[in-house]
Motif scaffolding. Structure first.
Motif, PDB file in Angstrom:
ATOM      1  N   LYS A  86       0.994   9.741  -5.376  1.00  0.00           N
ATOM      2  CA  LYS A  86       1.446  11.099  -5.054  1.00  0.00           C
ATOM      3  C   LYS A  86       2.349  11.649  -6.154  1.00  0.00           C
ATOM      4  O   LYS A  86       2.226  12.817  -6.548  1.00  0.00           O
ATOM      5  CB  LYS A  86       2.195  11.111  -3.721  1.00  0.00           C
ATOM      6  N   LYS A 135       0.829  -1.211   0.000  1.00  0.00           N
ATOM      7  CA  LYS A 135       0.000   0.000   0.000  1.00  0.00           C
ATOM      8  C   LYS A 135       0.863   1.260   0.000  1.00  0.00           C
ATOM      9  O   LYS A 135       0.524   2.249  -0.640  1.00  0.00           O
ATOM     10  CB  LYS A 135      -0.905   0.010   1.228  1.00  0.00           C
ATOM     11  N   SER A 140       0.653   4.211  -2.720  1.00  0.00           N
ATOM     12  CA  SER A 140       0.401   5.590  -2.299  1.00  0.00           C
ATOM     13  C   SER A 140       1.483   6.535  -2.809  1.00  0.00           C
ATOM     14  O   SER A 140       1.186   7.644  -3.288  1.00  0.00           O
ATOM     15  CB  SER A 140       0.323   5.635  -0.773  1.00  0.00           C
TER      16      SER A 140
END
Length: 146
Positions: A60, A52, A56
């Motif tokens: 970003k 994860k 993430s």
């Protein structure tokens, strides 16, 4: 002029003494990295890129406008391992074939290829250790979160 002749003799003599060891080392290194490659790639993929946190991070970066491949780092690591294997095989071939000539340029070429291989292998060790460190950090974080 005599310094050049002495240097030439020293290079040839050095390579003559070490060509068999450099050949054996290169073959062993190529075999080791080839064997290690699939294990390292699969382990890093599973424990770093399929997390994860990585998903993430990629989101970003993409949101900020960066053209980021999800598995780009893994692909670069795989290519680094591949090129190190190929250079090790090339180096072993050079040591086997060029060492019979007792020529300054052939000996120098073999020594330079061996040095480049040593640098590239050091780079491999560095990047694999970075990935292993990342795996350990993620495992530590996961253990603390549980």
């Amino acid at each position: 002029m005599s310094e050049i002749v002495e240097l030439s003799k020293a290079v040839i003599e050095y390579h003559d003494k070490w060509s068999v060891a450099l050949f054996s080392t290169s073959i062993t290194l190529a075999s080791f990295i080839f064997t290690m490659k699939s294990f390292v790639i699969q382990t890093v993929k599973k424990n770093v890129y399929d997390t994860k946190q990585h998903k993430s991070l990629v989101k970003k970066r993409r949101f900020s406008g960066a053209n980021t491949d999800y598995y780009g780092g893994l692909r670069r690591l795989s290519n680094l391992l591949k090129w190190t294997i190929l250079l090790a095989i090339f180096n072993s071939i050079c040591q086997l074939t060029l060492s019979i000539f007792n020529n300054f340029y052939a000996s120098l070429f073999c020594i330079v290829v061996s040095l480049v291989l040593a640098i590239l292998f050091s780079y491999v060790v560095y990047f694999v250790s970075l990935n292993i460190t990342e795996i350990i950090s993620l495992a530590e974080k996961k253990a603390c979160d549980d």
